[in-house]
Design a protein around this motif. Structure first.
Motif, PDB file in Angstrom:
ATOM      1  N   MET A   1      12.652 -36.566 -21.327  1.00  0.00           N
ATOM      2  CA  MET A   1      12.249 -37.931 -21.663  1.00  0.00           C
ATOM      3  C   MET A   1      13.338 -38.650 -22.449  1.00  0.00           C
ATOM      4  O   MET A   1      13.095 -39.444 -23.343  1.00  0.00           O
ATOM      5  N   GLY A   2      14.591 -38.336 -22.117  1.00  0.00           N
ATOM      6  CA  GLY A   2      15.704 -38.964 -22.809  1.00  0.00           C
ATOM      7  C   GLY A   2      15.712 -40.468 -22.667  1.00  0.00           C
ATOM      8  O   GLY A   2      16.233 -41.180 -23.510  1.00  0.00           O
ATOM      9  N   ALA A   3      15.142 -40.988 -21.579  1.00  0.00           N
ATOM     10  CA  ALA A   3      15.156 -42.430 -21.362  1.00  0.00           C
ATOM     11  C   ALA A   3      14.371 -43.171 -22.423  1.00  0.00           C
ATOM     12  O   ALA A   3      14.521 -44.362 -22.600  1.00  0.00           O
ATOM     13  N   LEU A   4      13.489 -42.476 -23.132  1.00  0.00           N
ATOM     14  CA  LEU A   4      12.684 -43.130 -24.156  1.00  0.00           C
ATOM     15  C   LEU A   4      13.311 -43.055 -25.535  1.00  0.00           C
ATOM     16  O   LEU A   4      12.758 -43.577 -26.488  1.00  0.00           O
ATOM     17  N   THR A   5      14.425 -42.408 -25.668  1.00  0.00           N
ATOM     18  CA  THR A   5      15.032 -42.224 -26.981  1.00  0.00           C
ATOM     19  C   THR A   5      16.219 -43.156 -27.144  1.00  0.00           C
ATOM     20  O   THR A   5      17.193 -43.059 -26.422  1.00  0.00           O
ATOM     21  N   PRO A   6      16.161 -44.135 -28.124  1.00  0.00           N
ATOM     22  CA  PRO A   6      17.247 -45.075 -28.304  1.00  0.00           C
ATOM     23  C   PRO A   6      18.456 -44.407 -28.915  1.00  0.00           C
ATOM     24  O   PRO A   6      18.369 -43.344 -29.520  1.00  0.00           O
ATOM     25  N   LEU A 659      -1.238 -41.546 -23.532  1.00  0.00           N
ATOM     26  CA  LEU A 659      -0.401 -40.363 -23.417  1.00  0.00           C
ATOM     27  C   LEU A 659       0.501 -40.184 -24.632  1.00  0.00           C
ATOM     28  O   LEU A 659       0.946 -41.156 -25.240  1.00  0.00           O
ATOM     29  N   THR A 660       0.776 -38.937 -24.963  1.00  0.00           N
ATOM     30  CA  THR A 660       1.811 -38.608 -25.927  1.00  0.00           C
ATOM     31  C   THR A 660       3.066 -38.226 -25.150  1.00  0.00           C
ATOM     32  O   THR A 660       3.039 -38.090 -23.918  1.00  0.00           O
ATOM     33  N   LEU A 661       4.161 -38.013 -25.865  1.00  0.00           N
ATOM     34  CA  LEU A 661       5.381 -37.563 -25.198  1.00  0.00           C
ATOM     35  C   LEU A 661       5.160 -36.235 -24.486  1.00  0.00           C
ATOM     36  O   LEU A 661       5.681 -36.006 -23.390  1.00  0.00           O
ATOM     37  N   ASP A 662       4.372 -35.346 -25.096  1.00  0.00           N
ATOM     38  CA  ASP A 662       4.086 -34.058 -24.460  1.00  0.00           C
ATOM     39  C   ASP A 662       3.301 -34.250 -23.168  1.00  0.00           C
ATOM     40  O   ASP A 662       3.568 -33.576 -22.155  1.00  0.00           O
ATOM     41  N   ASP A 663       2.320 -35.178 -23.191  1.00  0.00           N
ATOM     42  CA  ASP A 663       1.547 -35.460 -21.970  1.00  0.00           C
ATOM     43  C   ASP A 663       2.461 -35.994 -20.877  1.00  0.00           C
ATOM     44  O   ASP A 663       2.342 -35.627 -19.703  1.00  0.00           O
ATOM     45  N   LEU A 667       3.553 -34.966 -16.491  1.00  0.00           N
ATOM     46  CA  LEU A 667       3.298 -35.768 -15.298  1.00  0.00           C
ATOM     47  C   LEU A 667       4.397 -35.540 -14.262  1.00  0.00           C
ATOM     48  O   LEU A 667       5.557 -35.315 -14.602  1.00  0.00           O
ATOM     49  N   ASP A 668       4.015 -35.659 -13.026  1.00  0.00           N
ATOM     50  CA  ASP A 668       4.959 -35.457 -11.925  1.00  0.00           C
ATOM     51  C   ASP A 668       5.690 -36.769 -11.634  1.00  0.00           C
ATOM     52  O   ASP A 668       5.127 -37.686 -11.040  1.00  0.00           O
ATOM     53  N   THR A 669       6.935 -36.848 -12.091  1.00  0.00           N
ATOM     54  CA  THR A 669       7.806 -38.030 -11.915  1.00  0.00           C
ATOM     55  C   THR A 669       7.051 -39.344 -12.093  1.00  0.00           C
ATOM     56  O   THR A 669       6.871 -40.117 -11.148  1.00  0.00           O
ATOM     57  N   PRO A 670       6.568 -39.615 -13.305  1.00  0.00           N
ATOM     58  CA  PRO A 670       5.834 -40.872 -13.521  1.00  0.00           C
ATOM     59  C   PRO A 670       6.761 -42.073 -13.402  1.00  0.00           C
ATOM     60  O   PRO A 670       7.960 -41.993 -13.646  1.00  0.00           O
ATOM     61  N   ASP A 707       0.094 -49.063  -4.897  1.00  0.00           N
ATOM     62  CA  ASP A 707      -0.732 -48.512  -5.971  1.00  0.00           C
ATOM     63  C   ASP A 707      -0.153 -47.199  -6.485  1.00  0.00           C
ATOM     64  O   ASP A 707      -0.716 -46.124  -6.272  1.00  0.00           O
ATOM     65  N   LYS A 708       0.993 -47.257  -7.153  1.00  0.00           N
ATOM     66  CA  LYS A 708       1.562 -46.074  -7.790  1.00  0.00           C
ATOM     67  C   LYS A 708       1.106 -46.014  -9.246  1.00  0.00           C
ATOM     68  O   LYS A 708       0.942 -47.045  -9.892  1.00  0.00           O
ATOM     69  N   PRO A 709       0.912 -44.816  -9.803  1.00  0.00           N
ATOM     70  CA  PRO A 709       0.541 -44.733 -11.225  1.00  0.00           C
ATOM     71  C   PRO A 709       1.685 -45.235 -12.098  1.00  0.00           C
ATOM     72  O   PRO A 709       2.852 -44.905 -11.879  1.00  0.00           O
ATOM     73  N   LEU A 710       1.330 -46.049 -13.090  1.00  0.00           N
ATOM     74  CA  LEU A 710       2.324 -46.648 -13.974  1.00  0.00           C
ATOM     75  C   LEU A 710       2.093 -46.170 -15.397  1.00  0.00           C
ATOM     76  O   LEU A 710       0.950 -46.136 -15.879  1.00  0.00           O
ATOM     77  N   VAL A 711       3.160 -45.811 -16.098  1.00  0.00           N
ATOM     78  CA  VAL A 711       3.099 -45.462 -17.517  1.00  0.00           C
ATOM     79  C   VAL A 711       3.866 -46.533 -18.277  1.00  0.00           C
ATOM     80  O   VAL A 711       5.085 -46.649 -18.156  1.00  0.00           O
ATOM     81  N   CYS A 712       3.142 -47.336 -19.037  1.00  0.00           N
ATOM     82  CA  CYS A 712       3.751 -48.444 -19.779  1.00  0.00           C
ATOM     83  C   CYS A 712       4.135 -47.973 -21.181  1.00  0.00           C
ATOM     84  O   CYS A 712       3.437 -47.146 -21.788  1.00  0.00           O
ATOM     85  N   TYR A 713       5.233 -48.504 -21.683  1.00  0.00           N
ATOM     86  CA  TYR A 713       5.606 -48.197 -23.068  1.00  0.00           C
ATOM     87  C   TYR A 713       6.317 -49.386 -23.682  1.00  0.00           C
ATOM     88  O   TYR A 713       6.818 -50.279 -22.994  1.00  0.00           O
TER      89      TYR A 713
END
Length: 745
Positions: A1-6, A659-663, A667-670, A707-713
């Motif tokens: 999840m490096g993409a979420l770390t500034p 979701l948490t970072l662990d959750d 996930l399969d390629t969210p 209709d793909k699953p989306l994870v917003c942050y």
């Protein structure tokens, strides 16, 4: 999840009025106590006596710092407990004196800009103890200073008066001598509490030389631990223990004393008493620091105004607003630059306006956009220079969203639909191939629209309204004037009189390869229309004004309303629009951004009956039900002149959607969707996930109907929660990252 770390950026903490970091010397003192001085101060053995010595020596230091040579000085858990104790003590004394309790016209006075802990405490114990006094706010002037004439007029009827030494939002410093004169000249016996939380270390105090009866303090506001405070009680002032029990603190406050917290206070007090100590800066130095920060802010934000008068404020607080920015937008910008500030009071209930600035009589936009920047007296020049550099970088980043007046250069070509909001009012900008149409403009967003249109070099084809608004005047004439548009042959809603017929067989305007067609939808008002966005005959979205709202329908009790006409308009919309086409209302009372007829059928029983394949009610029955619904709108929505429709929603995300970072790792390629603004991306250099700020989320859906699953942050999880809720209501599979980027760093 490096993409979420500034990328790593040093934090610049400028929110010390909320709390301060613990001073290294205080941390060391706490560690020593927990390691070696762990005794109970009430024990009589040597370990307990050592603990008591630490406690009493700290109390003596506090007496010197506070100028409290006599009276009681009680260790508490913090300012809130101190306030409770003071109020309970004062009102218990009143309760025991029939001549006071039965006095007609009795008052409990507090400053209109006091921390909410004060009036809320007064009201609570006034009711619980049966005092039955009127709780009344003392007005303040535009500087935040108390109205002394008001105090003189009402002090004779006051049982207790509560004021503050320094305001937590503006830093306004009261002249306590003048306040004392105003009180005591009229009522020598009135009990007087002064909230001194923000005064410690920022102004001299000599409590025993005053007639102040109670003065609470909090350690965590000046580099000590949380959970420790002090309460000064004047000699012979009425006192009732708020916490009874084992009789600690000489019977004044029971419970084993918080020795680590007390230990954390000691080096702070020692530093305040030592003029040669290098920890805290002089007042002159702090004034210089404030001037440097003020210059940095004014350079970074040309539309900035300061809400506090520096001549009557402590130097460590700056309160400001920037024209055209909501406080939430500035908070997100500063946070992305790793600068920590707050909007108004960090202890407030989350209101969008500052009650302090409202009490000072400042314009509404300043109250709604207020940001508080505060630093502590331990600030260093190096920290200050770094803060000013980061402020400049935050300003620079606004180029990436056309928000900086000095950088009106397009860095990203705008295309598609942009949704802008001011409170519950919605305004839309439709852009295609360099042309733009503005829909339902409102006054607070005029400058924002001008900035965007100028920055992008757009040619405005039309400025349209969906109806004649009852709660505000259209800003179309003002916007046209600001943009320098020549007058044209348009009707009252801005529609060109010579518009051609489009592919839907309706009057239409071509914008790039899109069509915007106008369909009459009278009912909410007689002139209401829906504006249908299509590519050829494929309708993708509709700007529906107040005809359809999230979870409701526009009201029909205006003079120009007609419930039966609304019934027919809803029927027509149901026949014209695809069930999944986005509906974009003129008001969004639930922060749900957009909707669809499919979604509204699920949440709006009345609309579902109208749109049923086999009609379940006729015009008359609809009008009767609608009239009953409109009766709920007699009381205007708080902060609005009038509410334009009945809505009733209570939408919450399920636990599985948060979701948490662990959750996220499971996930399969969210598909990650970043709903922050483009300038925030620039400041934090995140990865290449899909970018869909809330203002552009509708356009994202138009471009990605699959209709793909989306994870917003987002930064903190608040905007991503909004996005996920809006998407879920449309029937999309949506999740959000709880805590956002803030908890991933």
């Amino acid at each position: 999840m490096g993409a979420l770390t500034p990328s790593g950026i040093d934090e610049v903490y400028l929110d010390t009025n909320a709390t301060t970091p613990v001073l290294p010397e205080a941390v060391a003192a706490v560690e020593e106590v927990m390691r070696a001085l762990y005794g109970n101060p009430s024990s009589t053995h040597i370990t307990g006596l050592k603990a008591r010595h630490l406690m009493e020596s700290t109390r003596q230091l506090a007496r010197q710092v506070l100028g409290a040579s006599n009276g009681h000085l009680i260790f508490t858990s913090g300012a809130t407990e101190g306030i409770q104790t003071a109020v309970v003590s004062a009102l218990s004394s009143v309760k025991s004196q029939p001549e006071l309790l039965n006095r007609p016209g009795k008052l409990l006075l507090y400053g209109a800009t006091e921390h909410k802990a004060v009036p809320n405490t007064l009201k609570h114990w006034n009711q619980l103890l049966g005092i039955d006094a009127e709780v009344m706010a003392i007005p303040v002037n535009h500087q935040g200073l108390l109205d002394l004439d008001f105090i003189r007029r009402h002090a004779k009827d006051a049982l207790m008066i509560c004021t503050m030494a320094v305001n937590n939002e503006t830093g306004a410093r009261q002249d306590l001598s003048a306040v004392e004169e105003a009180i005591r000249s009229q009522n020598p016996q009135c009990l007087w509490m002064v909230d001194c939380v923000q005064a410690l270390g920022k102004m001299p105090l000599a409590l025993s030389d005053t007639s102040i009866d109670y003065a609470p303090f909090s350690g965590h506001k000046l580099y000590a631990m949380k959970g420790i405070g002090l309460l000064y009680v004047r000699q012979k002032a009425p006192f009732s223990p708020f916490i009874a029990g084992g009789g600690q603190e000489q019977g004044l406050r029971s419970g084993t004393e918080n020795l680590p917290g007390i230990a954390s206070l000691k080096p702070i007090l020692e530093a305040l008493l030592d003029p040669a100590h290098s920890t805290f800066r002089s007042v002159d130095t702090l004034n210089g620091f404030r001037a440097q920060l003020a210059d940095a802010l004014l350079t970074a934000f040309p539309g900035l105004v300061f809400n506090n008068d520096f001549s009557v404020s402590v130097p460590t607080t700056l309160n400001f607003s920037v024209k055209g920015f909501a406080s939430k937008e500035l908070l997100d910008l500063f946070d992305a630059a790793n600068i920590r500030v707050s909007s108004g009071s960090a202890c407030s209930s989350g209101a969008t306006r500052s009650f302090v600035l409202d009490a000072m009589g400042l314009p509404a936009w300043q109250s709604e956009a207020a940001i508080r920047l505060s630093f502590g007296p331990a600030m260093t020049q190096a920290q200050l220079d770094h803060a000013c550099e980061r402020i400049a970088k935050a300003s620079d980043a606004l180029r990436y969203s056309c928000r900086h007046p000095g950088h009106l250069k397009p860095t990203e070509q705008l295309e598609g639909l942009v949704q802008l909001k001011s409170g519950a009012d919605c305004c839309y900008l439709l852009v295609s191939q360099g042309q733009a149409i503005v829909i339902d403009p409102v006054s607070p967003l005029v400058e924002r629209l001008v900035e965007t249109i100028s920055c992008q070099g757009l040619q405005v084809a039309a400025i349209l309204d969906t109806h004649g608004h009852a709660d505000h005047l259209s800003a179309a004439p003002v916007l046209a004037e600001r943009l320098g548009l020549a007058s044209s042959d348009v009707d009252a809603l801005g529609w060109p009189q010579q518009a051609s017929t489009g592919p839907l067989g309706l009057p239409a305007i071509a914008v790039g390869d899109n069509w915007l067609s106008r369909m009459a939808t009278p009912g909410h008002t007689s002139d209401a229309v829906a504006l249908l966005l299509s590519k050829g005959e494929d309708i993708q979205a509709a700007f529906v004004g107040d005809t359809v709202l999230h979870g409701g329908l526009g009201r029909t009790d205006f003079e120009s309303s007609d419930a039966k006409a609304l019934y027919r308009s809803l029927k027509a919309l149901g026949q014209q629009l695809p069930a999944k086409a986005l509906l974009l209302p003129a008001h969004d009372y639930h922060n749900l951004l957009f909707t669809s007829l499919e979604a509204e059928r699920r949440s709006n029983p009345l609309l579902a009956q109208v749109l049923a394949p086999v009609s379940m009610l006729d015009e008359a029955a609809f009008a009767d039900q609608k009239a009953r619904l409109d009766q709920a709108l007699d009381t205007p929505m708080e902060g609005c002149e009038i509410r334009c429709g009945v809505t009733n929603l209570n939408l919450k995300l399920s636990a599985e959607q948060e979701l948490t970072l662990d959750d996220l790792a499971l996930l399969d390629t969210p598909l990650l969707v970043d709903v922050r603004e483009s300038h925030e991306h620039h400041l934090q250099h995140l990865g290449n996930d899909a970018s869909a700020p809330l203002s552009r989320l509708a356009q994202y859906l138009l471009e990605h109907p699959e209709d793909k699953p989306l994870v917003c942050y987002c930064r903190s999880g608040s905007r991503s929660q909004v996005a996920a809720a809006a998407l879920t209501r449309l029937g999309r599979r949506a999740y959000h990252l709880k805590g956002g980027v803030a908890l991933s760093q």
